[in-house]
Design an enzyme around this catalytic site. Structure first.
Site, PDB file in Angstrom:
ATOM      1  N   GLU A  24       6.792  23.549   4.085  1.00  0.00           N
ATOM      2  CA  GLU A  24       5.835  24.318   3.303  1.00  0.00           C
ATOM      3  C   GLU A  24       5.256  25.524   4.039  1.00  0.00           C
ATOM      4  O   GLU A  24       5.005  26.558   3.419  1.00  0.00           O
ATOM      5  CB  GLU A  24       4.679  23.403   2.851  1.00  0.00           C
ATOM      6  CG  GLU A  24       5.094  22.272   1.945  1.00  0.00           C
ATOM      7  CD  GLU A  24       5.594  22.773   0.591  1.00  0.00           C
ATOM      8  OE1 GLU A  24       5.167  23.854   0.159  1.00  0.00           O
ATOM      9  OE2 GLU A  24       6.423  22.077  -0.027  1.00  0.00           O
ATOM     10  N   SER A  62     -29.534 -30.010  -9.075  1.00  0.00           N
ATOM     11  CA  SER A  62     -30.266 -30.587  -7.933  1.00  0.00           C
ATOM     12  C   SER A  62     -30.106 -29.794  -6.648  1.00  0.00           C
ATOM     13  O   SER A  62     -30.516 -30.265  -5.580  1.00  0.00           O
ATOM     14  CB  SER A  62     -29.785 -32.027  -7.694  1.00  0.00           C
ATOM     15  OG  SER A  62     -30.025 -32.840  -8.823  1.00  0.00           O
TER      16      SER A  62
END
Length: 725
Positions: A39, A299
């Protein structure tokens, strides 16, 4: 990401793109070389615009009389990606100006990072890392050279070269650039030859979505693209697999939802988070996060009540309590089994999860102390509802989450110090806050380690090796929730089982459903590390106490047991389970100092049980030999023997059904426990009965005065309100 950097969950961006951020440390150096070669070879030398590339592109395009090549640098491509628009000459000039701005404000590496995180790869995939995971199912750092070049090719024509559409053309383009790189000697020749021979081997892989509940929870409050968690991917996968398999077995019983949470105690980091067994199960609300869902705790809050009592000192594991029917201003709790054990130790009351001793303990500890301690442990709903809670909260009459319960039990594992849990890898351990004394926390843990208890799973009794841990189960009213929370020195693991719809299941219980899964999860969490158990805090003290009362032995205490105690705090009063009385020779009358004759008496030991326990034993015809009644003519007794009305409860309102001939119970209690009493309703004589006997009557509507009179005019009065519907 999990604690080791493994990707465990990905989510689409707000604009529905797969956009995973890459840092410079994650990049493969070969990837940078291939991108720069293809690129922008002069990227690290120009100022955002490459004049030589512009001249070359202009010459090529004029010669060919058509666009043949471009002059965009990587910086200019970043500008185009940041400010997209139609590709015109003016737009090109704008991109060049933006490129100069970018070069002025950012370093080359920062611009390169923008590029690799923004370039399109077809469809809704943006960035090298997203493409690497979705096309090759791995991180960019682990890609081969052939795969790296493939990724550099796709952005040139992301639509035409999108994998799966034209793989032949994609491979041709890849090999074209590999040959050019070979000619330029970018890499050694043998590596380039291997890359050219490598098959394309590309596909569309799904992004991992292992923790949907936690991901949705954390992403909602996060503005970062990467979240590093403390989760252990091995543990998470095993937990999810075990929950799915267990859920399949429970479906035939009408149970469809499970949740589990695992915390590492040393730093309170979350290691596994399973909000439900199947997130995709829409029929049974699988997307509900069971770890944050507010449910009835059953409980599971009882250990906190006993810990507060141990800390106050009036109760210890061996202290004897009475498990008999009781009424707290109209609230009459019952045990889960609908049976009563009479005299029980605090240790057995907690291990057997008896309801009545727990309610009695909370009544003495006080609701404010209980709710304040839970609020300090992060129970937000209890804090909001504290003014409306009653004694039933210790039996499940409040709302909690699995996350809150795990934090509470992790506090016990840390000897009473609570720290807030964390999901993030970077977080340092939170500063701890002491909730209860270390000795009180250890007493609770010691009791919850016992295996000789009703909630020990049946299959464990058949040879299943139980992990070294303390645990507590819970089952909510209506059997809608089954809980089991366990902990040792390393981990705290919580399990919830039920239906998110709130539908109860007849056989659902914490012991039968949740605890077997908890044991399995603990074995997985421990792995090859072995069992950790629980460490005893330094300075824990023991003493001998009377087995009958749990108090310091007196001269008549024959059976003694070892008990924990907190020096300077625990009750040190002597045992009084027997009392020495002066009685006549026939043992039919007892005396006090005021009425004892000069001769004709002897001394004898009798049981000294509390009144409620005496009444309980009498009703079941199991009372031990009781002391003879006091001398009837004793003036001292007459002054103290005023009867107490036990039922109904003074100043309460009773709502009765008119058509069902509803009745109320009359019952009294006197110090001697014997003798006749007279009952009056609105000052009108009703009946005579033995003290303590239950009498039933149909009261009139409105205010009702009830009187109970004993011998010599001693009486008690109460007033109630009766309404009929």
């Amino acid at each position: 990401y999990d604690s080791r950097g493994n990707l465990i969950h990905g989510m689409l961006s707000e604009d529905d793109k797969w956009r995973m951020y890459s840092s410079m440390e994650e990049l493969n150096p070969d990837l940078m070389k291939t991108i720069l070669f293809k690129e922008d070879r002069w990227f690290y030398y120009h100022l955002g615009i490459n004049p030589f590339a512009i001249l070359r592109a202009t010459f090529n395009n004029v010669t060919a009389r058509a666009p043949r090549s471009g002059a965009s640098t990587i910086t200019m491509q970043v500008a185009r990606l940041l400010y997209p628009g139609k590709r015109t000459l003016l737009k090109k000039v704008t991109e060049a100006f933006r490129a100069l701005q970018l070069e002025w404000h950012y370093s080359k590496n920062e611009i390169f990072l923008m590029y690799i995180n923004l370039i399109p790869f077809g469809g809704n995939i943006e960035g090298v890392k997203s493409a690497s995971h979705l096309y090759f199912n791995t991180d960019p750092a682990r890609l081969s050279l052939a795969r790296l070049v493939t990724l550099t090719v796709i952005p040139n024509h992301p639509a035409a070269l999108q994998p799966g559409r034209n793989d032949v053309r994609l491979q041709e383009m890849r090999n074209h650039w590999l040959r050019r790189m070979k000619q330029a000697s970018l890499f050694p020749a043998e590596i380039m030859d291997d890359a050219l021979r490598e098959p394309l081997d590309i596909g569309r892989y799904p992004v991992p979505t292992m923790i949907p509940h936690l991901a949705n929870r954390l992403a909602a409050g996060s503005d970062t693209m990467r979240i590093d968690l403390s989760l252990d991917i091995r543990l998470q996968k095993n937990f999810e697999l075990m929950l799915r398999n267990y859920a399949e077995r429970l479906k035939v019983l009408g149970v469809y939802n499970l949740s589990a949470l695992c915390i590492r105690n040393e730093d309170m980091k979350v290691m596994a988070y399973c909000g439900s067994a199947d997130f995709s199960d829409l029929m049974h609300h699988g997307q509900v996060d069971g770890i944050r869902a507010v449910r009835s705790p059953g409980s599971t809050l009882k250990p906190m009540v006993y810990a507060l009592a141990f800390e106050e000192g009036w109760l210890s594991p061996s202290s004897v309590m009475s498990d008999v029917p009781v009424n707290f201003s109209g609230y009459a709790p019952e045990n889960y089994s609908s049976t009563y054990l009479g005299a029980v130790s605090g240790e057995r009351a907690l291990a057997y999860s008896l309801n009545i001793p727990a309610v009695k303990t909370l009544h003495r500890v006080g609701l404010p102390a209980f709710t304040q301690s839970l609020s300090a442990c992060g129970f937000s709903r209890i804090y909001k509802d504290r003014s409306r809670l009653g004694l039933s909260s210790v039996l499940g009459g409040c709302g909690v989450t699995l996350e809150e319960l795990c934090g509470l039990y992790a506090m016990f594992s840390e000897h009473g110090i609570y720290r807030k849990m964390s999901f993030y890898k970077r977080d340092k351990p939170a500063v701890g806050r002491r909730i209860i004394r270390a000795e009180a926390a250890w007493m609770v843990s010691h009791i919850l380690q016992q295996v000789q208890r009703p909630d020990f799973p049946d299959r464990s009794r058949l040879g299943y090796r139980a992990p070294m841990m303390a645990w507590k189960t819970g089952t909510s009213y209506g059997r809608r929730d089954a809980w089991s929370i366990g902990y040792n020195d390393r981990y705290t693991i919580g399990v919830w089982i039920g239906n998110f719809s709130g539908q109860g299941v007849p056989d659902l219980s914490g012991a039968g459903f949740a605890t077997p899964l908890l044991f399995d999860l603990f074995h997985v969490a421990e792995g090859e590390n072995g069992t950790a158990g629980l460490r005893e805090p330094p300075g824990m003290k023991f003493r001998l106490v009377c087995e009958e009362s749990g108090k310091v032995p007196s001269s008549f205490c024959e059976h003694q047991v070892t008990d924990f105690f907190i020096p300077g705090i625990s009750d040190c009063s002597p045992c009084e389970h027997l009392v020495e009385l002066d009685v006549n020779v026939a043992e039919t009358v007892s005396y006090c100092l005021d009425c004892r004759p000069e001769r004709g008496y002897k001394k004898k030991l009798y049981r000294n049980d509390p009144p409620d326990l005496i009444d309980y034993y009498k009703e079941r015809r199991m009372a031990p030999a009781e002391a003879p009644p006091h001398e009837p003519s004793c003036e001292r007794l007459m002054r103290r023997n005023t009867p107490t009305i036990v039922s109904p409860v003074n100043a309460k309102e009773y709502l009765l059904a008119r058509d069902e001939e509803s009745q109320l119970m009359l019952r009294s209690h006197s110090l001697s426990g014997t003798g006749k009493v007279n009952w009056f309703i609105n000052d009108q004589f009703f009946c005579s009965a033995e003290s303590g006997k239950r009498i039933f009557f149909s009261p009139p509507a409105g205010k009702v005065k009830i009187s109970c009179a004993a011998e010599r005019g001693l009486s008690s009065d109460i007033e109630i309100t009766v309404r009929y519907y």
